[in-house]
Design a protein around this motif. Structure first.
Motif, short mmCIF file in Angstrom:
data_model
loop_
_atom_site.label_atom_id
_atom_site.label_comp_id
_atom_site.label_asym_id
_atom_site.label_seq_id
_atom_site.Cartn_x
_atom_site.Cartn_y
_atom_site.Cartn_z
N GLY A 119 -12.34 -5.83 -1.22
CA GLY A 119 -12.40 -7.33 -0.94
C GLY A 119 -11.39 -7.64 0.33
N LEU A 120 -10.58 -8.79 -0.07
CA LEU A 120 -9.80 -9.34 1.12
C LEU A 120 -8.60 -8.41 1.15
CD1 LEU A 120 -10.26 -13.17 0.58
CD2 LEU A 120 -11.42 -11.76 2.36
N ASP A 121 -8.38 -7.75 0.08
CA ASP A 121 -7.01 -6.97 0.25
C ASP A 121 -6.91 -5.91 1.54
OD1 ASP A 121 -5.64 -7.87 -2.10
OD2 ASP A 121 -5.76 -6.26 -3.14
N ARG A 122 -8.17 -5.54 1.98
CA ARG A 122 -8.11 -4.49 2.98
C ARG A 122 -7.66 -5.02 4.25
NH1 ARG A 122 -10.74 -2.47 7.09
NH2 ARG A 122 -12.33 -4.03 7.08
N ARG A 123 -7.45 -6.40 4.58
CA ARG A 123 -6.96 -7.30 5.58
C ARG A 123 -5.57 -6.94 5.58
NH1 ARG A 123 -10.57 -12.73 5.88
NH2 ARG A 123 -12.65 -11.92 5.82
N LEU A 124 -4.82 -6.58 4.66
CA LEU A 124 -3.33 -6.78 4.28
C LEU A 124 -2.97 -5.42 4.87
CD1 LEU A 124 -2.90 -8.28 0.84
CD2 LEU A 124 -2.66 -9.18 3.21
N ALA A 125 -3.89 -4.42 5.32
CA ALA A 125 -3.62 -3.27 5.86
C ALA A 125 -3.96 -2.77 6.95
CB ALA A 125 -3.79 -1.96 4.59
N PRO A 126 -3.78 -3.62 8.09
CA PRO A 126 -4.38 -3.24 9.38
C PRO A 126 -3.71 -2.09 9.82
CG PRO A 126 -2.57 -5.03 9.59
CD PRO A 126 -2.96 -4.85 8.29
N HIS A 127 -4.41 -1.16 10.68
CA HIS A 127 -4.02 0.30 10.73
C HIS A 127 -2.36 0.53 11.62
CE1 HIS A 127 -6.10 -0.12 14.52
NE2 HIS A 127 -5.38 0.69 15.14
N GLY A 128 -2.10 -0.65 12.35
CA GLY A 128 -1.08 -0.54 13.09
C GLY A 128 0.26 -0.49 11.83
N LEU A 129 0.17 -1.72 11.12
CA LEU A 129 1.27 -2.07 10.06
C LEU A 129 1.20 -0.49 9.04
CD1 LEU A 129 3.20 -3.36 8.30
CD2 LEU A 129 1.20 -4.53 7.25
N ALA A 130 -0.18 -0.14 8.83
CA ALA A 130 -0.38 1.08 7.98
C ALA A 130 0.70 2.23 8.49
CB ALA A 130 -1.55 1.33 7.56
N GLY A 131 0.24 2.37 10.01
CA GLY A 131 0.96 3.49 10.54
C GLY A 131 2.34 3.32 10.61
N GLN A 132 2.97 2.12 10.93
CA GLN A 132 4.46 2.01 10.81
C GLN A 132 5.15 2.35 9.59
OE1 GLN A 132 5.84 -1.99 12.43
NE2 GLN A 132 7.75 -1.84 11.09
N MET A 133 4.44 1.93 8.46
CA MET A 133 5.17 2.39 7.17
C MET A 133 5.00 3.79 6.79
SD MET A 133 3.76 -0.84 4.57
CE MET A 133 4.65 -0.40 3.23
N LEU A 134 3.75 4.47 7.35
CA LEU A 134 3.72 5.95 6.97
C LEU A 134 4.75 6.72 7.84
CD1 LEU A 134 -0.28 6.45 7.05
CD2 LEU A 134 1.37 6.52 5.01
N LEU A 135 4.68 6.32 8.99
CA LEU A 135 5.83 6.70 9.88
C LEU A 135 7.21 6.80 9.57
CD1 LEU A 135 4.92 6.14 13.56
CD2 LEU A 135 5.11 8.34 12.70
N GLN A 136 7.75 5.63 8.90
CA GLN A 136 8.85 5.52 8.30
C GLN A 136 9.10 6.35 7.18
OE1 GLN A 136 9.67 0.83 8.98
NE2 GLN A 136 11.42 1.95 8.56
N GLU A 137 8.24 6.26 6.32
CA GLU A 137 8.26 7.40 5.22
C GLU A 137 8.53 8.59 5.58
OE1 GLU A 137 5.06 8.95 2.25
OE2 GLU A 137 5.33 6.84 2.08
N TRP A 138 7.63 9.20 6.47
CA TRP A 138 7.63 10.44 6.90
C TRP A 138 8.92 10.90 7.67
CZ3 TRP A 138 7.71 11.97 12.30
CH2 TRP A 138 7.36 13.56 12.57
N LEU A 139 9.47 10.00 8.56
CA LEU A 139 10.69 10.15 9.13
C LEU A 139 11.89 10.32 8.37
CD1 LEU A 139 10.20 7.87 12.22
CD2 LEU A 139 10.55 10.30 12.35
N ALA A 140 11.80 9.41 7.24
CA ALA A 140 12.95 9.43 6.18
C ALA A 140 12.83 10.81 5.49
CB ALA A 140 12.76 8.55 5.24
N GLU A 141 11.79 11.40 4.99
CA GLU A 141 11.31 12.47 4.19
C GLU A 141 11.89 13.52 5.02
OE1 GLU A 141 8.22 14.80 1.28
OE2 GLU A 141 8.63 12.73 1.19
N ARG A 142 11.07 13.96 6.23
CA ARG A 142 11.19 15.03 6.99
C ARG A 142 12.47 15.13 7.90
NH1 ARG A 142 7.10 17.20 4.88
NH2 ARG A 142 5.11 17.89 6.04
N PHE A 143 13.26 14.02 8.09
CA PHE A 143 14.26 14.15 9.25
C PHE A 143 15.59 13.34 8.77
CE2 PHE A 143 10.57 14.73 11.51
CZ PHE A 143 11.00 16.06 12.15
#
Length: 335
Positions: A119-143
């Motif tokens: 539904g409309l929820d998908r609009r809340l996760a544009p891939h740029g924003l999703a990428g920012q959040m995944l990167l921050q999680e990965w940078l915190a865990e890995r480094f």
């Protein structure tokens, strides 16, 4: 002169079947697609060539001065940011958009609902924003990078479509983790695929041993803007199928040879001009005036024009010189 494609490793060669099935580009007219790992590698290579052969030195210096390793750190960082800009496409909220490709991902364990089920929820996760959040999680865990340190790098992914996400957008997506990873049996597979892709980007850009040293870096906002601009252009170029074709034959055999051939063909086809690198003209102001306006050889240079030349020569770096003078002093001839 066309630069040679760099002899880079191919870190995506060992990706799991799940990570290799994540898609980035789809062309409806030809029903052809490009895997995400391929687009990330293309974007990293393009960002590197832009940085080394096209971006003006003044822009490069903005980033160099902020990093402990100077020029080499900047070169690696821009490739890393170019590589990771689209990791947010490795999410169910993005992947569900093309059902045929989503089906292939489900077949290797990356479960996701149909696009209409979000539904409309998908609009809340544009891939740029999703990428920012995944990167921050990965940078915190890995480094072990904290939110401030990781955010200044990850925001480039968040803003690579023109506008960095605001706090409300980040908050809204944090409340909907199912848009980043489908919950249930496949959640671990999603996470593994995302981390494999980001690990590959880090290896490709040569930043695995550099990221821990960047924990205390403070990237000035102009440097973040400059890096984002380079990534935007690299993404735009790497998304052009006439430069980077979707057909696997265009990067086969996988490895250094295929990578070099693909990048060299794209760079030669692009044929960007070199950065503007003017030399300061020598001679007295009157001589410069005569060279610039040969049709006015009988006209004597005005005092204000001579002073403007002398003042420009005292400027430590290129910039703007604003001149205000009455009519008749020669303002127009200085434009």
């Amino acid at each position: 002169m066309t630069p040679d494609a760099p002899e880079t490793p191919v870190p995506f060669a060992e990706l799991s079947s799940a990570a290799r099935q994540v898609w980035a580009k789809y062309e409806r007219s030809s029903d052809s697609s490009l895997p995400l790992w391929r687009h990330l590698a293309d974007s990293a290579a393009t960002a590197g060539l832009l940085w080394e052969h096209w971006v003006p030195q003044g822009v490069v210096d903005l980033v160099i001065t902020a990093l402990p390793g100077g020029e080499e750190d900047a070169r690696r960082l821009v490739r890393f940011l170019g590589a990771t800009h689209d990791v947010g496409k490795a999410t169910p909220a993005f992947a569900c958009q093309v059902e045929a490709l989503a089906g292939r991902m489900r077949d290797v364990g990356l479960d996701m609902p149909l696009a209409k089920e979000y539904g409309l929820d998908r609009r809340l996760a544009p891939h740029g924003l999703a990428g920012q959040m995944l990167l921050q999680e990965w940078l915190a865990e890995r480094f072990s990078l904290d939110g401030r340190a990781s955010g200044q790098f990850a925001v480039v992914a968040g803003g690579h479509h023109g506008t960095p996400p605001d706090h409300q957008q980040i908050h809204d997506l944090q409340l909907r983790p199912h848009l980043l990873r489908h919950p249930g049996a496949s959640e671990a597979t999603w996470r593994q695929a995302q981390y494999e892709l980001m690990d590959g980007c880090a290896e490709l850009a040569g930043v695995v041993d550099r990221l821990p040293t960047w924990r205390d870096v403070r990237l000035p906002q102009p440097a973040q803007v400059a890096l984002t601009a380079v990534v935007i252009l690299a993404d735009w170029l790497a998304s052009a199928s006439e430069l980077f074709p979707y057909e696997p034959d265009s990067w086969q055999p996988e490895g250094a040879v295929g990578e070099q051939r693909r990048l060299r063909a794209a760079w030669e086809g692009l044929a960007l001009p070199k950065p503007w690198d003017p030399e300061e003209p020598l001679g007295e102001p009157s001589e410069l005036f005569a060279q610039r306006f040969p049709q006015l050889e009988s006209v004597e240079i005005r005092p204000m024009q001579s002073a403007a030349v002398q003042l420009a020569r005292t400027m430590p770096t290129p910039g703007l010189l604003v001149i205000e003078a009455p009519m008749g002093e020669g303002n127009t001839c200085l434009l």
